[in-house]
Design a protein around this motif. Structure first.
Motif, PDB file in Angstrom:
ATOM      1  N   THR A 149      -2.193  12.667  -2.119  1.00  0.00           N
ATOM      2  CA  THR A 149      -2.049  11.195  -0.973  1.00  0.00           C
ATOM      3  C   THR A 149      -3.810  11.283  -0.838  1.00  0.00           C
ATOM      4  N   MET A 150      -4.061   9.979  -0.744  1.00  0.00           N
ATOM      5  CA  MET A 150      -5.468   9.442  -0.207  1.00  0.00           C
ATOM      6  C   MET A 150      -5.552   9.344   1.221  1.00  0.00           C
ATOM      7  N   VAL A 151      -6.570   9.659   1.643  1.00  0.00           N
ATOM      8  CA  VAL A 151      -6.663   9.391   3.380  1.00  0.00           C
ATOM      9  C   VAL A 151      -8.272   8.657   3.291  1.00  0.00           C
ATOM     10  N   ILE A 152      -8.309   7.438   4.261  1.00  0.00           N
ATOM     11  CA  ILE A 152      -9.154   6.988   4.628  1.00  0.00           C
ATOM     12  C   ILE A 152      -9.372   6.857   6.045  1.00  0.00           C
ATOM     13  N   ALA A 153     -10.587   6.816   6.825  1.00  0.00           N
ATOM     14  CA  ALA A 153     -10.614   6.662   8.277  1.00  0.00           C
ATOM     15  C   ALA A 153     -11.098   5.418   8.404  1.00  0.00           C
ATOM     16  N   VAL A 154     -10.558   4.514   9.162  1.00  0.00           N
ATOM     17  CA  VAL A 154     -11.113   3.101   9.875  1.00  0.00           C
ATOM     18  C   VAL A 154     -11.360   3.236  11.222  1.00  0.00           C
ATOM     19  N   GLY A 155     -12.533   3.499  11.566  1.00  0.00           N
ATOM     20  CA  GLY A 155     -12.586   3.684  13.095  1.00  0.00           C
ATOM     21  C   GLY A 155     -11.894   4.716  13.525  1.00  0.00           C
ATOM     22  N   ALA A 156     -10.870   4.382  14.905  1.00  0.00           N
ATOM     23  CA  ALA A 156     -10.152   5.998  15.113  1.00  0.00           C
ATOM     24  C   ALA A 156      -8.918   5.772  14.157  1.00  0.00           C
ATOM     25  N   ASN A 157      -8.578   4.976  13.471  1.00  0.00           N
ATOM     26  CA  ASN A 157      -7.388   5.103  12.767  1.00  0.00           C
ATOM     27  C   ASN A 157      -7.329   5.668  11.363  1.00  0.00           C
ATOM     28  N   THR A 158      -6.413   6.204  10.837  1.00  0.00           N
ATOM     29  CA  THR A 158      -6.210   7.049   9.591  1.00  0.00           C
ATOM     30  C   THR A 158      -5.074   6.344   8.891  1.00  0.00           C
ATOM     31  N   VAL A 159      -5.578   5.987   7.568  1.00  0.00           N
ATOM     32  CA  VAL A 159      -4.778   5.417   6.513  1.00  0.00           C
ATOM     33  C   VAL A 159      -4.589   6.078   5.554  1.00  0.00           C
ATOM     34  N   TYR A 160      -3.035   6.329   5.143  1.00  0.00           N
ATOM     35  CA  TYR A 160      -2.562   7.013   3.786  1.00  0.00           C
ATOM     36  C   TYR A 160      -2.347   6.399   2.792  1.00  0.00           C
ATOM     37  N   ILE A 161      -2.694   6.684   1.746  1.00  0.00           N
ATOM     38  CA  ILE A 161      -2.424   6.051   0.538  1.00  0.00           C
ATOM     39  C   ILE A 161      -1.681   6.948  -0.640  1.00  0.00           C
ATOM     40  N   ARG A 162      -0.616   6.295  -1.133  1.00  0.00           N
ATOM     41  CA  ARG A 162       0.101   7.148  -2.372  1.00  0.00           C
ATOM     42  C   ARG A 162       0.366   5.979  -3.495  1.00  0.00           C
ATOM     43  N   GLN A 163      -0.041   6.911  -4.628  1.00  0.00           N
ATOM     44  CA  GLN A 163       0.341   6.161  -5.752  1.00  0.00           C
ATOM     45  C   GLN A 163       1.920   6.281  -6.131  1.00  0.00           C
ATOM     46  N   VAL A 164       2.764   5.039  -5.931  1.00  0.00           N
ATOM     47  CA  VAL A 164       4.033   4.982  -6.614  1.00  0.00           C
ATOM     48  C   VAL A 164       4.206   4.388  -7.777  1.00  0.00           C
ATOM     49  N   GLY A 165       4.127   4.862  -9.053  1.00  0.00           N
ATOM     50  CA  GLY A 165       4.331   4.079 -10.222  1.00  0.00           C
ATOM     51  C   GLY A 165       3.050   3.270 -10.390  1.00  0.00           C
ATOM     52  N   ASP A 175       4.284  10.701   6.693  1.00  0.00           N
ATOM     53  CA  ASP A 175       5.745  10.738   6.400  1.00  0.00           C
ATOM     54  C   ASP A 175       6.034   9.427   5.844  1.00  0.00           C
ATOM     55  N   LEU A 176       5.577   8.187   6.499  1.00  0.00           N
ATOM     56  CA  LEU A 176       5.872   6.889   6.411  1.00  0.00           C
ATOM     57  C   LEU A 176       6.101   6.462   4.939  1.00  0.00           C
ATOM     58  N   LEU A 177       4.941   7.281   4.200  1.00  0.00           N
ATOM     59  CA  LEU A 177       4.875   7.025   2.552  1.00  0.00           C
ATOM     60  C   LEU A 177       6.359   7.216   1.991  1.00  0.00           C
ATOM     61  N   ASP A 178       6.939   8.269   2.378  1.00  0.00           N
ATOM     62  CA  ASP A 178       8.309   8.533   1.725  1.00  0.00           C
ATOM     63  C   ASP A 178       9.314   7.462   1.767  1.00  0.00           C
ATOM     64  N   LEU A 179       9.152   6.344   2.784  1.00  0.00           N
ATOM     65  CA  LEU A 179      10.067   5.341   2.984  1.00  0.00           C
ATOM     66  C   LEU A 179       9.803   4.092   2.159  1.00  0.00           C
ATOM     67  N   ALA A 180       8.357   4.525   1.463  1.00  0.00           N
ATOM     68  CA  ALA A 180       8.062   3.081   0.267  1.00  0.00           C
ATOM     69  C   ALA A 180       9.115   3.007  -0.840  1.00  0.00           C
ATOM     70  N   PRO A 181       9.565   1.656  -1.031  1.00  0.00           N
ATOM     71  CA  PRO A 181      10.381   1.596  -1.971  1.00  0.00           C
ATOM     72  C   PRO A 181       9.893   1.925  -3.574  1.00  0.00           C
ATOM     73  N   GLN A 182      10.869   2.668  -4.090  1.00  0.00           N
ATOM     74  CA  GLN A 182      10.396   3.001  -5.656  1.00  0.00           C
ATOM     75  C   GLN A 182      10.229   1.868  -6.567  1.00  0.00           C
ATOM     76  N   ASP A 183      10.903   0.883  -6.182  1.00  0.00           N
ATOM     77  CA  ASP A 183      10.767  -0.510  -6.893  1.00  0.00           C
ATOM     78  C   ASP A 183      10.329  -1.779  -5.892  1.00  0.00           C
ATOM     79  N   PRO A 184       8.984  -1.929  -5.871  1.00  0.00           N
ATOM     80  CA  PRO A 184       8.817  -2.789  -4.628  1.00  0.00           C
ATOM     81  C   PRO A 184       9.384  -4.039  -4.872  1.00  0.00           C
ATOM     82  N   LYS A 185       9.677  -4.724  -6.041  1.00  0.00           N
ATOM     83  CA  LYS A 185       9.978  -5.767  -6.286  1.00  0.00           C
ATOM     84  C   LYS A 185      11.358  -6.182  -5.881  1.00  0.00           C
ATOM     85  N   SER A 186      12.122  -5.011  -5.610  1.00  0.00           N
ATOM     86  CA  SER A 186      13.541  -5.107  -5.116  1.00  0.00           C
ATOM     87  C   SER A 186      13.628  -5.741  -3.673  1.00  0.00           C
ATOM     88  N   VAL A 187      12.448  -5.575  -3.022  1.00  0.00           N
ATOM     89  CA  VAL A 187      12.307  -6.140  -1.460  1.00  0.00           C
ATOM     90  C   VAL A 187      11.639  -7.568  -1.523  1.00  0.00           C
TER      91      VAL A 187
END
Length: 577
Positions: A149-165, A175-187
């Motif tokens: 998981t990649m992490v970047i800081a934007v001011g006081a905020n932290t953003v998490y990035i994960r490669q999903v296919g 933890d929210l990254l676990d809720l990302a759809p495995q097939d984004p086109k499905s949504v």
């Protein structure tokens, strides 16, 4: 210069949002929502966000692919005569989107977590590290956690990035990254590259308690406002408020899905705005929509290719819709009564007379709705020298409509400058013709150019119909509408449709009074692929209704020509030539 400066600033922001949509969307969320600070997955006990209330997102927002956005921006900026903006967007988009799949759409999905919305951004990239590298000037270098998981800081905020296919998911919490759809086109069904931008809201995914709380808050707000009014006004206002709350509650509780999409369609040479709304199966709201079907019309002949503008609707009305419409009319009558009572220009006798006439109009409208159908049409014809307008509508009792006008005429008979009413002039196919004439003041030059020294309005009242027409030889146009009334067999057409052509209207306006801006628009439309059209239509779908609003290329070109003409006039005025 100010226009160019603001335009450049807007494009800069747009490009950056395409490349780092996560940063912009996440940093605008309320700061009170819990954030993770480099926690391990499923670390709720350590302060992480809990799982979503539902895995299905409440809101889905999509942007077309970078290539689509660049092509459409380039096209639309050229159409309106500002091609430099399209070139600037293309250049900057290419700079900030390295590493992204330029042919796939971008999405933001918003599930509810502990009742609060939490956006998850989905970027089409199989190499998110390259994308982040291009954004280091704005975000600083990214850190990589042990699970990749990649992490970047934007001011006081932290953003998490994960490669999903072949996609990258971005969120404010690991933890929210676990809720990302495995097939984004499905949504993105029905969205994605079909539109430059689209939004879908699944209202039933919002917990019932939340929706009920919203309704109660609105109700309390109404009650507080009413409590501050005089007692005389409070009763009428309360009735209006209750009716409004009831309708809003029905929408909030019974709406299933709302969707909106905006698309620049180069093949159709137009910009489309699509919308749809569906109700929960079996609900009262679904019954209202389900009762709408296209029916034969007395006024379908207004749909003409040579029209400068027309509007037409012919549809059945469900019992549920009849009930709600009648309630709305009754509410409107309460408001109208209040306005009449509060008027300082009326004595008691006139107030009573106007209230009685208004009440009869509302009763006639209610009786017409109770017949279970709506059928009306309006047509405008225009050229360089004159225009004609005609309107026709189904009513429950055309004779009552005539009597209302006759009673109004009797009450105005002794009023100064009152119009002249000429009733029962002739009968044409069961339609009784009447005329209303009014003098056009001598100092109203433009009005006299349009109507002459007298404004003549033709009225027609049939057993179940009402007609209105004005303009040169408009009575003949009214008779054409009457003649065609019995020839329509219905068929597959929109429940409602509207079309306007700007060119013939502008030509007529220019003949009344010459104007350089109008002239520039006329010249532009004379060389355009179309006459500058605005179109709208509504159709029934299962448990709901869809609509489309369209602006054509010719109209956009005409607007661009008007802007350029205005800019040139200002430059000449300021001596810049």
């Amino acid at each position: 210069m100010l226009l160019k400066k603001n335009g450049t600033r807007t494009l800069n922001r747009l490009v950056l949002s395409v490349a780092a949509l996560s940063v912009l969307s996440l940093t605008t969320m309320p700061s009170g929502i819990a954030q993770d600070t480099m926690q391990t997955p499923n670390s709720q006990a350590q302060g992480g966000t809990s799982v979503a209330d539902s895995s299905d997102p409440v809101v889905v927002v999509t942007l077309g692919s970078i290539n689509k956005l660049m092509q459409d921006t380039n096209y639309i900026s050229g159409v309106v005569g500002q091609p430099q903006f399209g070139g600037m967007f293309q250049m900057m988009a290419g700079t900030f989107t390295q590493g992204m799949n330029m042919n796939e759409p971008i999405a933001v999905v918003v599930p509810l977590v502990d009742g609060s919305p939490e956006p998850i951004v989905l970027l089409p990239t199989s190499d998110v590290k390259t994308v982040l590298k291009r954004l280091e000037a704005q975000t600083g270098p990214a850190d990589e956690l042990d699970d990749g998981t990649m992490v970047i800081a934007v001011g006081a905020n932290t953003v998490y990035i994960r490669q999903v296919g072949d996609w990258a998911a971005l969120a404010r919490n690991r933890d929210l990254l676990d809720l990302a759809p495995q097939d984004p086109k499905s949504v993105m069904t029905g969205m994605g590259n079909k539109y430059d931008m689209a939004v879908r809201v699944r209202v039933q995914q919002i917990p019932t308690e939340t929706r009920t709380m919203l309704i109660e808050s609105m109700r309390q707000g109404f009650e507080q406002a009413i409590s501050k009014q005089d007692q005389a006004d409070a009763e009428g206002t309360k009735a209006v408020a209750e009716s409004s709350i009831e309708q809003i509650e029905q929408l909030i509780q019974n709406t299933d899905e709302i969707m909106f999409g905006w698309n620049i369609d180069q093949s159709d040479k137009a910009v489309h705005f699509d919308g749809s709304m569906t109700a929960v199966e079996g609900s009262k709201l679904a019954g209202m929509y389900g009762g709408q079907t296209s029916i034969p019309s007395m006024f379908a002949s207004v749909i003409r290719d040579d029209a400068a503008a027309y509007y037409h609707t012919a549809a059945s009305i469900s019992p549920e819709a009849i009930e709600q419409t009648v309630k709305s009319l009754q509410t409107a009558m309460i408001q109208l009564d209040k306005a009449i009572v509060e008027s300082d220009n009326l004595d008691d006798e006139k107030r009573i007379e106007i209230q009685a006439l208004a009440g009869r109009l509302v009763d006639l409208a209610s009786d017409s709705v109770k017949e279970g159908k709506a059928d009306l049409g309006a047509l405008l014809l225009a050229n360089e020298n004159d225009f004609q307008f005609v309107f026709g509508s189904f009513v429950a009792d055309g004779n009552e409509a005539a009597n209302i006008v006759k009673d109004l005429a009797a009450k105005l008979e002794n009023e100064p400058k009152a119009p002249t009413f000429l009733f029962d002039q002739e009968t044409y196919k069961d339609v009784v013709m009447h005329v209303v004439e009014a003098d056009v003041p001598a100092n109203e030059d433009e009005a006299r150019k349009v109507f002459g020294d007298k404004l003549r309005v033709h009225l027609g009242t049939g057993p179940k119909s009402l007609y209105v027409a004005f303009g040169n030889n408009s009575q003949s146009l009214m008779k054409q509408l009457i003649d065609a009334g019995a020839s329509d067999n219905g068929g597959d057409r929109p429940l409602g449709q509207f079309k306007l052509k700007l060119l013939p209207i502008l030509k007529y306006a220019q003949s009344v009074e010459n104007n350089d801006t109008v002239g520039a628009m006329v010249n532009s439309l004379a060389n355009a692929a179309d006459e500058g059209e605005i179109r709208a239509m509504g159709n029934g779908i299962k448990n709901g209704q869809s609509s489309r609003f369209t602006i054509t290329e010719g109209l956009l070109q005409a607007i661009g020509a008007a802007v350029q003409q205005t800019q040139q006039a200002k430059m000449q005025q300021n001596g810049e030539f």
